[in-house]
Design an enzyme around this catalytic site. Structure first.
Site, PDB file in Angstrom:
ATOM      1  N   ARG A 217      63.412 -34.837  82.412  1.00 63.63           N
ATOM      2  CA  ARG A 217      62.853 -35.755  82.429  1.00 63.63           C
ATOM      3  C   ARG A 217      64.123 -37.112  82.603  1.00 63.63           C
ATOM      4  O   ARG A 217      65.282 -36.669  82.480  1.00 63.63           O
ATOM      5  CB  ARG A 217      62.432 -36.201  80.998  1.00 63.63           C
ATOM      6  CG  ARG A 217      61.390 -35.121  80.493  1.00 63.63           C
ATOM      7  CD  ARG A 217      60.550 -35.653  79.234  1.00 63.63           C
ATOM      8  NE  ARG A 217      59.671 -34.643  78.971  1.00 63.63           N
ATOM      9  CZ  ARG A 217      58.287 -34.471  79.364  1.00 63.63           C
ATOM     10  NH1 ARG A 217      57.870 -35.633  80.266  1.00 63.63           N
ATOM     11  NH2 ARG A 217      57.647 -33.659  78.786  1.00 63.63           N
ATOM     12  N   THR A 220      68.448 -42.221  81.988  1.00 64.17           N
ATOM     13  CA  THR A 220      68.774 -43.631  82.254  1.00 64.17           C
ATOM     14  C   THR A 220      68.137 -44.135  83.436  1.00 64.17           C
ATOM     15  O   THR A 220      68.048 -45.445  83.785  1.00 64.17           O
ATOM     16  CB  THR A 220      70.172 -43.794  82.505  1.00 64.17           C
ATOM     17  OG1 THR A 220      70.383 -42.847  83.528  1.00 64.17           O
ATOM     18  CG2 THR A 220      70.938 -43.404  81.217  1.00 64.17           C
ATOM     19  N   SER A 221      67.299 -43.242  84.235  1.00 62.53           N
ATOM     20  CA  SER A 221      66.561 -43.703  85.401  1.00 62.53           C
ATOM     21  C   SER A 221      64.956 -43.970  85.015  1.00 62.53           C
ATOM     22  O   SER A 221      64.635 -43.781  83.894  1.00 62.53           O
ATOM     23  CB  SER A 221      66.550 -42.567  86.446  1.00 62.53           C
ATOM     24  OG  SER A 221      65.591 -41.280  86.033  1.00 62.53           O
ATOM     25  N   ASP A 278      81.785 -38.200  84.172  1.00 64.43           N
ATOM     26  CA  ASP A 278      81.164 -37.492  85.186  1.00 64.43           C
ATOM     27  C   ASP A 278      82.304 -36.964  85.822  1.00 64.43           C
ATOM     28  O   ASP A 278      82.116 -37.179  87.340  1.00 64.43           O
ATOM     29  CB  ASP A 278      80.193 -38.057  85.612  1.00 64.43           C
ATOM     30  CG  ASP A 278      78.756 -37.307  86.303  1.00 64.43           C
ATOM     31  OD1 ASP A 278      79.041 -36.078  86.056  1.00 64.43           O
ATOM     32  OD2 ASP A 278      77.944 -37.741  86.932  1.00 64.43           O
ATOM     33  N   SER A 286      77.837 -28.197  84.705  1.00 70.07           N
ATOM     34  CA  SER A 286      76.536 -28.621  84.287  1.00 70.07           C
ATOM     35  C   SER A 286      75.433 -28.009  85.318  1.00 70.07           C
ATOM     36  O   SER A 286      74.488 -27.199  84.905  1.00 70.07           O
ATOM     37  CB  SER A 286      76.641 -30.117  84.177  1.00 70.07           C
ATOM     38  OG  SER A 286      75.266 -30.525  83.981  1.00 70.07           O
TER      39      SER A 286
END
Lengths: 527, 527
Positions: A217, A220-221, A278, A286
């Protein structure tokens, strides 16, 4: 050397009266919190400190939690131990059960974490120990951040990235589909509207490849693939139900859940995101650990480059690709990396329903189907189809186009929607939000740039993804000529308040740069 | 470009109904927490997330807090905003006041913090911005940890250490004594029982130098100087009261408080301590910023070396000394560094009352006064006295000895105790805890080592510093010959439980190594 009888610590604990478990209706997100009254005997005896890490045990089960000290007996009384919602669910004991509490032992992997903090290279076992403790939430926020920052600043070498990925894939659930290939696709993100997965899955599943796609889901977008798919169908089915569905339809478009696959990843992300840390190593670990845990054997990686995308230059893209390739090979995963254009949104809609509309338009070969989304999806689907050993290199694109154009992809999508659980409304006309506003060009000229970040921010202010019909519907792409007053995009908001918030953001910066005929690029600021 | 009237964001906020402030009886230590009901309109409208950082405003004041979402209306109702004890105190508004809440803006210095995270060197302004935000608690635990780890791993150069120290000394309160010299002393720690400050202050104050000594309470040790002094007198007077007292008696022995002087230091320590991160740069900045803020002009630094002390080798001590000297010079502080023996505890007692007893024995020239404590105090006091421009180099030790031996130091100590507020019992016989146990040698031989860390741990388990009479009273020092069964130390505990905890720790490792005549060193393990 001492007098008196020996009492071991287990006996000592049993000698103490247990506390009574109480559920405290406070949601502390992914952090377990225990509440104890300041006047509680146990609190005084053991010299606990507020914010200390404690171990709570009931009936052979145990969890770790952060201690909050309470002065109000209405929240927890003297003989009680309160747990926040998350902690209560993790301990999984009934209210009123006897519980014990003690200072938590520090996690066994802390010395290894400290060596990383001192700049040392860690072994495979070190990473396994650290990741196990992290997945069990034994690390405090501080320890977790220290590990993340040390990995980032100390730069993991590629062997260490493999150790980390491997360790992450080994904790939590691991799916096995009992066949090969199991294909999957991942986009490293940063491009709004980029809903290719919802086209790839029906195309490759219709071809017969197994593609159990799970997505996230939005965090931040304005929408994640799971949010957009949820406009059309249920996405939160349990894994077991999903397995049956995938075997029948060769594919699915489900929500990946938060913690069953590679749960350490979710914990690490809770620190990486607020720091915008990141690093390549963390990104690779990840992504690949989740795919390995999900049972994928073949992965197509979409790596968009653009001024507002995650990767901003070709050399950076190449370095990242090499690292992905090295680690994937060590993990036994077949990887194909495609570098794509991330300079502007893909498709017209930004927000769950608007994106779902675009996807359905492409599947139905609608006259207003966004061609950029169609082309990108066909290109990626073609590469995925070539994971099939029977498809010759170069034939994938044509195959994908045929499957899309002759309606097989649409039929497969309809079947998947039915199987996951269709919603009441027509998938080809998902409901848009009622409050709208047109944002227009302030001068004549040509569109020179679309700012992915600002457009995403505006869509979120309008209510996406919470309000599924909210978002931004683009009317222009880079290179389009526009006249003053011509629509650039339309805002959709669920409430007048949200429309106001989004409009205010547009007034500051509308996210569309127009180069006027006089040669001056007007950067979004009100004329 | 848009239709409708302009509403700026202040107006928008005013248009929303404020919430009602409620004090929630939960102590979240130094972290502000705000509690909001999940069904609250504001919560839904603004899309807050649990654990988000929010800004709470009432009557022109504002604080930052971490949001917890509540499902139980007994804790906070729909129209209410709850604040934890700390947060409630910081906001300083009455219960029932109207409050507003919004997403917190990220601290302005975050980009600079990120540059440190990327390994860059920061400027003086960068450090000022970061430290200001940290002192105002604008950083989350995650951001704070990232900064601390980045400074540790990235290694500050000495110019950066000066910028950091200077920035830290500039936030919070800054004292000015309107005279020179103002002398102070600091020990970098790690040596139990080392209560020299309580001897130095009366000696140098009796000589006439101004010595407004503030000390810390124990955090991980069995007693801080403030805890030990508190056995004899009140230590938590407000700074203003302290000023008067210091001017009258030329010295004091007070608790430094937690946040008035160099408040950023306390916030940084809340992260450094659990990680055991203690880089030279951070240590220097922490110590010197506090001293500058306290108005000191001359500082004597005690730097003990030992296998269980903070500094473990002479080269390390020299490097640290150079860094201290560089930064002190840039800050305009006169510094004298004394490297001392930190291989074993100083004095006999470990724990508040036991240490206070040792100090009073030295001051009264008692037959059982620990000579090591006396000698170390005289050596340091001598160096401090030489900060007086009228004292010739080399004369300090003799001067100090005279002041101690002729009772002037004792008289000054009594005056200071009276001025701060004496306790009811005789300072020369502070009350020891009632439950005691003798720990004895298990073989004949000679004491080869005392383990500072283990002895401190045992004293804490016995109840120190919470129980002022608890701790360890040593009967031996390194080099002493012992026979099997001879006492090594005596435990003092406030309760039978605590005596058991301490005894169990002794059984695992009693912290005293004995080299037996057969040449084998028996390392603490039960025969």
């Amino acid at each position: 050397m001492t007098r008196g009888s020996d009492i071991d610590s287990a006996a000592r604990e049993e000698a103490l009266t247990p506390l009574t478990l109480k559920r405290v209706g406070i949601d502390t997100y992914r952090e377990n919190v225990a509440y104890m009254h300041r006047e509680c005997d146990r609190y005084r005896a053991e010299g606990f400190q507020a914010l200390a890490k404690v171990e709570v045990r009931a009936d052979g089960r145990r969890i770790l939690a952060t201690l909050n000290v309470v002065d109000d007996a209405a929240i927890v009384g003297c003989g009680e131990l309160g747990l926040s919602e998350d902690a209560f669910a993790s301990l999984d004991a009934a209210e009123g059960s006897p519980v014990n509490i003690r200072q938590a032992e520090p996690p066994a992997s802390i010395p290894a974490m400290r060596r990383k903090l001192a700049g040392e290279r860690l072994t495979r076992d070190d990473f396994r120990g650290i990741i196990r403790d992290i997945a069990e939430r034994r690390y405090s926020k501080i320890e977790l951040t220290a590990f993340v920052v040390a990995c980032d600043l100390g730069e993991l070498d590629r062997e260490e990235v493999f150790y980390l990925s491997d360790a992450m894939s080994r904790v939590g659930r691991r799916l096995d589909w009992h066949e090969q290939p199991v294909v999957d696709k991942h986009c490293i993100g940063g491009v709004p509207g980029n809903r290719t997965s919802m086209l790839l899955v029906p195309i490759v599943a219709a071809h017969g490849l197994l593609c159990p796609k799970t997505s996230s889901r939005a965090i931040t977008s304005p929408s994640g693939t799971a949010d957009t798919m949820e406009v059309l169908a249920r996405v939160d089915m349990p894994f077991d139900e999903l397995g049956e569905l995938v075997r029948t339809h060769r594919g699915c478009l489900a929500w990946g859940g938060t913690s069953e696959l590679s749960p350490a990843d979710d914990v690490l992300i809770s620190v990486e995101r607020p720091l915008s840390v990141d690093s390549p190593g963390q990104m690779v670990a990840s992504i690949l650990s989740k795919k390995i845990a999900a049972g994928s054997t073949h992965l197509l990686l979409d790596l968009p480059i653009g001024p507002h995308a995650k990767v901003r230059s070709m050399p950076e893209a190449h370095r990242l690709r090499k690292l992905f390739e090295f680690v994937a090979r060590r993990l036994g995963l077949t990887l194909d990396v495609v570098i794509t254009d991330g300079s502007q949104p893909v498709g017209r809609g930004i927000g769950p329903a608007l994106e779902a509309r675009d996807v359905m338009r492409v599947l139905t070969n609608h006259a207003e189907a966004p061609m950029d989304l169609r082309q990108k999806a066909l290109r990626l689907a073609g590469r995925m189809l070539e994971f099939d050993p029977d498809v010759r290199g170069g034939d994938g694109f044509g195959l994908a186009r045929d499957i899309l154009d002759d309606g097989r992809a649409l039929n497969r999508m309809r079947a998947i929607i039915q199987a996951q659980g269709a919603h009441a409304f027509d998938p080809e006309h998902p409901p848009l939000a009622p409050h709208t506003l047109e944002v227009t060009a302030h001068c004549d000229g040509a569109v020179t740039a679309l700012d992915n970040l600002q457009l995403a921010r505006i869509a979120r202010l309008a209510g996406a993804p919470r309000a599924i019909g909210a978002g931004v519907d683009l009317a222009v792409r880079i290179g389009d000529a526009v006249c003053a007053g011509q629509p650039l995009y339309r805002l959709y908001a669920a409430s007048p308040n949200e429309l106001t918030f989004a409009r205010q953001a547009c007034e500051r910066d509308r996210g569309v740069a127009i180069g006027s005929p006089d040669g001056i690029v007007r950067l979004n600021v009100e004329g």
